[in-house]
Scaffold this motif. Structure first.
Motif, mmCIF file in Angstrom:
data_model
loop_
_atom_site.group_PDB
_atom_site.id
_atom_site.type_symbol
_atom_site.label_atom_id
_atom_site.label_comp_id
_atom_site.label_asym_id
_atom_site.label_seq_id
_atom_site.Cartn_x
_atom_site.Cartn_y
_atom_site.Cartn_z
ATOM 1 N N PHE A 106 24.369 45.950 -39.622
ATOM 2 C CA PHE A 106 23.278 45.912 -40.935
ATOM 3 C C PHE A 106 24.203 44.856 -41.607
ATOM 4 O O PHE A 106 24.890 44.878 -41.028
ATOM 5 C CB PHE A 106 23.275 47.480 -41.687
ATOM 6 N N LEU A 152 20.717 47.538 -44.906
ATOM 7 C CA LEU A 152 21.174 48.789 -44.278
ATOM 8 C C LEU A 152 19.993 49.894 -46.230
ATOM 9 O O LEU A 152 19.540 50.895 -45.924
ATOM 10 C CB LEU A 152 22.527 48.968 -45.472
ATOM 11 N N GLU A 181 20.862 39.259 -39.813
ATOM 12 C CA GLU A 181 21.506 39.922 -40.676
ATOM 13 C C GLU A 181 22.351 38.726 -41.120
ATOM 14 O O GLU A 181 22.377 38.967 -42.784
ATOM 15 C CB GLU A 181 22.836 40.588 -40.197
ATOM 16 N N GLU A 223 12.811 41.602 -44.653
ATOM 17 C CA GLU A 223 12.951 42.152 -42.714
ATOM 18 C C GLU A 223 12.002 40.711 -42.368
ATOM 19 O O GLU A 223 12.824 39.985 -41.487
ATOM 20 C CB GLU A 223 12.568 43.370 -42.551
ATOM 21 N N SER A 275 22.173 53.625 -36.984
ATOM 22 C CA SER A 275 22.140 53.115 -37.424
ATOM 23 C C SER A 275 21.525 51.579 -37.403
ATOM 24 O O SER A 275 20.314 50.434 -38.087
ATOM 25 C CB SER A 275 23.141 52.763 -38.896
#
Length: 302
Positions: free
Chosen positions: A148, A43, A186, A215, A145
């Motif tokens: 996350f 996030l 995640e 990431e 979004s």
């Protein structure tokens, strides 16, 4: 792939808040700086565009998380339905919700056995299922979004409708293992959190920045889990085609592909997640290497 029909599912690793859903705000507008394009990411990384990342600037993780506003209290979880419907791997083969439970159980079972080898104890955390929008320890979020991980409240968040979005909006191949990859990415962030790789770090944009490296490592950790997924007792019959579909999904949300598809210029200096080729590469590195040692995205060029 399929699920082991005799596997017992642990629904305590899910918090289903969809029965207390707030009105949906999915309007195609940019949400939390991600605009629905951040997907499968941390996030705070999604927020870099809004909070001053790029151009050599950095955003302190603690400051970002501490400064985000809340939007009411958290939704109330009601697991009664999922507890009734999701008891075995046979249920996972029949229902998407139960498949998600099986994926979460498998991912966490792997890291529980693996992290002690790295000198860390794995602490299981739940995945919160929501619809429309949700209040989290990292602030208010919407379905736009994407999934996350919030390091403040130690939870993964996902609107399960994202699986359809991944195919329709991003052109990814769908499938059970693609859905599992999304969650594995995640939980890769949770592993980073346990290892101390998120605490106090800066979230820097750019093709060689901290955000991209973070990431890509989560993609690599997803690949590591994928290599051992069948060993956890939940997943059977994993094929090369399943792994190929997961690679396709990772590439579908590469920064370069998203920027190109949106009609804009490909601008590496604004990247937060990495290119399609890089996401493919690092998932493959984790899958082929089979251990977290294969996932050093922080040394040298990516």
């Amino acid at each position: 792939m399929k699920y082991n029909e005799d596997a017992r599912l642990d629904t305590s690793e899910v918090q289903d808040t969809r029965s207390s859903r707030l009105p949906s705000t999915r309007s195609g507008q940019a949400a939390l700086g991600g605009g629905g394009l951040g997907v499968v990411g941390l996030l705070v990384v999604l927020l870099v565009n809004v909070l001053g990342g790029g151009g050599g600037n950095s955003v302190d993780l603690g400051s970002v998380l501490g400064g985000l506003g809340q939007s009411g209290g958290p939704a109330t979880a009601d697991n009664s339905q999922v507890q009734q419907e999701c008891k075995t791997g046979a249920d996972a083969n029949a229902k998407v919700d139960c498949a998600a439970v099986a994926n979460i159980d498998s991912i966490q079972a792997y890291w529980k056995s693996e992290l002690p080898k790295l000198g860390k104890q794995y602490v299981a955390v739940p995945t919160v299922w929501f619809s429309g929008q949700v209040s989290t320890g990292c602030g208010a979020a919407t379905s736009d979004s994407g999934p996350f991980y919030c390091p403040t409240d130690k939870r993964v968040y996902i609107d399960l409708s994202f699986y359809e979005d991944l195919q329709k909006q991003f052109g990814a191949e769908g499938g059970l293992f693609v859905n599992a990859y999304v969650l594995a990415h995640e939980y890769g962030h949770h592993v980073q959190d346990i290892k101390g790789d998120l605490s106090g770090e800066s979230a820097q944009e750019g093709a060689q920045g901290r955000s991209v490296r973070t990431e890509l490592q989560a993609d690599c950790y997803a690949g590591v889990w994928a290599r051992h997924a069948t060993e956890t007792g939940y997943i059977v019959g994993l094929t090369k085609a399943d792994v190929s579909d997961a690679l396709d999904a990772a590439a579908a949300v590469g920064d370069d592909r998203i920027q190109s598809a949106s009609g804009g210029h490909v601008t590496p200096e604004t990247w937060t997640h990495g290119s399609s080729a890089e996401r493919d590469h690092w998932f493959t590195a984790g899958y082929n290497g089979g251990s977290a040692a294969s996932c050093d995205t922080f040394s040298g060029k990516i």
